[in-house]
Write an enzyme that holds these catalytic residues in place. Structure first.
Site, PDB file in Angstrom:
ATOM      1  N   GLY A 220       0.829  -1.213   0.000  1.00  0.00           N
ATOM      2  CA  GLY A 220       0.000   0.000   0.000  1.00  0.00           C
ATOM      3  C   GLY A 220       0.858   1.255   0.000  1.00  0.00           C
ATOM      4  N   GLU A 258     -12.541   6.094   1.802  1.00  0.00           N
ATOM      5  CA  GLU A 258     -13.785   5.587   2.404  1.00  0.00           C
ATOM      6  C   GLU A 258     -13.385   5.027   3.763  1.00  0.00           C
ATOM      7  OE1 GLU A 258     -16.752   5.719   0.996  1.00  0.00           O
ATOM      8  OE2 GLU A 258     -16.189   6.311  -1.021  1.00  0.00           O
ATOM      9  N   CYS A 291     -18.867  -0.765   8.029  1.00  0.00           N
ATOM     10  CA  CYS A 291     -18.437   0.620   8.271  1.00  0.00           C
ATOM     11  C   CYS A 291     -19.613   1.557   8.528  1.00  0.00           C
ATOM     12  CB  CYS A 291     -17.623   1.108   7.093  1.00  0.00           C
ATOM     13  SG  CYS A 291     -18.507   0.903   5.548  1.00  0.00           S
TER      14      CYS A 291
END
Ligand code: NAD
Length: 489
Positions: A220, A258, A291
């Protein structure tokens, strides 16, 4: 319990192990034991995936040949739909989903979302005619065109892995971007299998790549800092989201985030079927690992004691209904990992220490085996300044907070760093007033669904920036160019 195939890397159109042929265990949350293994990408593998995605963007007509690309992505979506049974199995074994959550939410929700994207794409205006205008003496025909944003790094979490993978990958590909997907270490196969299906669908080499890695940050961070990557679309925790923004700053990466949530579930005095609305507030679906899950129940003070009695009954009735691997009606399984189990249990202890009253659950359940089980948990007598009311727990924990009146309910709902989702029950007018006043990206009013594949989804405040899904979710992966053409007056 069954096993899963190896999760391999998908780079430049080929499925393969990592450069050093290292694998890591893919842990089944129901048993705590491996259910398969996953290729552990090296930095060289990630480097190659980025390079292939860049080449496919720069040297092929993928970004510009809209018709051909749409046809190929459609085939990809079809291949995903045909693999439904396999995807359900992966959701159960790898993400620890109970059957009742795996089929409906994890997989069908994702596949329907992919089909929604194919429809939304048709509304995308690639070229707008903005008319002729004389500017600084130049008679100009103006156009505004959209173009693919470039190479996308898609970084995803483990809770609803197919849904989030599709949310990014299908939208980015439809927009003409090329993609490197980095799934969470806990759910590698849900990413890797998309590589296999891309091959089946005949997607050109390099436009889509998948790197699985046991290291939470290595791949990442490479994606976030590499100048060849134009855009990062990240779903995960707010803490890592902030890091990604910082890491992307040097290359001025387009960053869409997000992030986490602590959404409110508001039941107003005038809600129809008040009792049922209260009992439905239990946080149990997929063990609360969602979430946008509304995990703060706000109840009128005048009916607070009654609400607590109802919740006690509801949790009592659910006590034997979870953690059953083969039960079709079961909607709650284990947590994803030992780490997450520890984190959620720590929050239970924090809640007790803060003075909240434990109405139900709270116990770890080693008697259910070596999987990562914790009981559905409900805290009452909470105040909104407690950590269990402010911080995202990401487990099956509901906190219940009384409010004085509508204004107080709105104040409490908004008194939080997050702003992702929310649910409101009440009379048609009062419920809409409250929904309009809540600063969050997706609201459900009287049971309606504010989250589907053809609607934009995303957060206010520290729940993120940008929108995924719907037409807006595809447009997120485009750049906008204005063109002025000199024409005779
Ligand atoms: P996480 O932030 O720990 O990890 C998410 C992803 O980021 C993983 O793939 C991880 O390997 C990667 N990552 C970790 N460190 C990184 C770094 N330094 N640089 C780049 N990538 C890095 O989140 P998680 O535990 O996997 O998922 C749970 C979180 O995801 C919760 O906070 C939840 O609210 C959030 N979530 C949000 C949405 C949404 O749409 N808003 C959807 C699902 C989950």
């Amino acid at each position: 319990m069954d096993t899963l195939q190896d999760a391999l890397l998908y780079i430049n159109g080929e499925m393969r192990p990592s450069a050093n042929t290292q694998f890591y265990d893919n842990i089944n949350p129901w048993t705590g034991a491996p259910c398969g293994k996953a290729a552990d990408a090296t930095a060289d593998d990630v480097e190659q995936a980025i390079s292939c995605a860049r080449t496919a963007f720069d040297n092929t007509d993928w970004p510009t040949n809209h018709e051909q690309r749409y046809a190929q992505v459609t085939k990809f979506v079809e291949a995903l739909c045909e693999a439904r049974a396999e995807l359900v199995k992966i959701a159960r074994l790898e993400a620890g989903s109970a059957i009742g959550a795996a089929a409906m939410a994890q997989v069908d929700g994702a596949l329907n979302g992919a089909k929604d994207y194919l429809e939304c794409y048709k509304q995308l205006e690639w070229k707008q005619d903005r008319g002729i205008k004389v500017t600084m003496g130049a008679n100009t025909q103006r156009y505004v065109v959209r173009e693919a944003a470039g190479v996308v790094g898609a970084i995803t979490p483990w809770n609803v892995p197919l849904y989030v993978n599709i949310g990014k990958v299908i939208a980015a590909l439809l927009a003409g971007c090329t993609v490197v997907l980095k799934p969470a270490p806990d759910t590698p196969l849900m990413g890797s299998i998309m590589g296999e299906l891309a091959i089946k669908a005949g997607l050109p080499a390099g436009v889509f790549n998948v790197v699985t890695s046991s290291h939470p940050a290595m791949a990442g961070e490479m994606l976030t800092t590499d100048p060849r990557v134009d855009l990062i679309s990240f779903t995960g925790s707010t803490a890592v989201g902030k890091l990604i923004m910082k890491n992307g700053a040097d290359t001025l990466k387009r960053v869409f985030l997000e992030l986490g949530g602590k959404s409110a579930y508001v039941v107003l005095e005038d809600a129809e079927d008040f009792d049922m609305k209260i009992m439905s507030a239990m946080v149990v679906f997929h063990a609360g690992q969602g979430c946008a899950y509304p995990t703060r129940l706000l109840v009128p003070k005048s009916r607070y004691d009654h609400a607590c009695t109802l919740l006690e009954m509801a949790y009592g009735g659910f006590a034997e209904m979870w953690g059953k691997f083969d039960d079709e009606s079961c909607i709650m399984g284990p947590l994803i990992s030992k780490k997450q189990l520890g984190r959620v249990h720590d929050y239970v202890e924090i809640g007790k220490a803060e003075g909240a009253r434990l109405l139900a659950g709270g116990n770890l359940r080693p008697d259910m085996g070596d999987g990562f089980f914790i009981e559905p948990t409900c805290f009452v007598d909470c105040t909104n300044d407690m950590r269990i009311a402010r911080e995202e727990i990401f487990g099956p924990v509901l906190v219940v907070i009384p409010f004085e009146d509508e204004e107080d309910a709105i104040r409490i709902a908004n008194d939080n760093d997050y702003g992702l989702g929310g649910a409101v029950y009440g009379g048609p007018e009062s419920a809409m007033r409250v929904a309009n006043a809540i600063r969050a990206g997706a609201l459900s009013v009287n049971g309606g669904m504010g989250i589907t594949g053809d609607l934009p989804f995303g957060g206010y405040k520290q729940s993120g920036m940008g929108r995924e899904w719907g037409l807006e979710g595809i447009e997120e992966f485009t750049e906008i160019k204005a063109i002025g053409v000199g024409v005779p007056a």
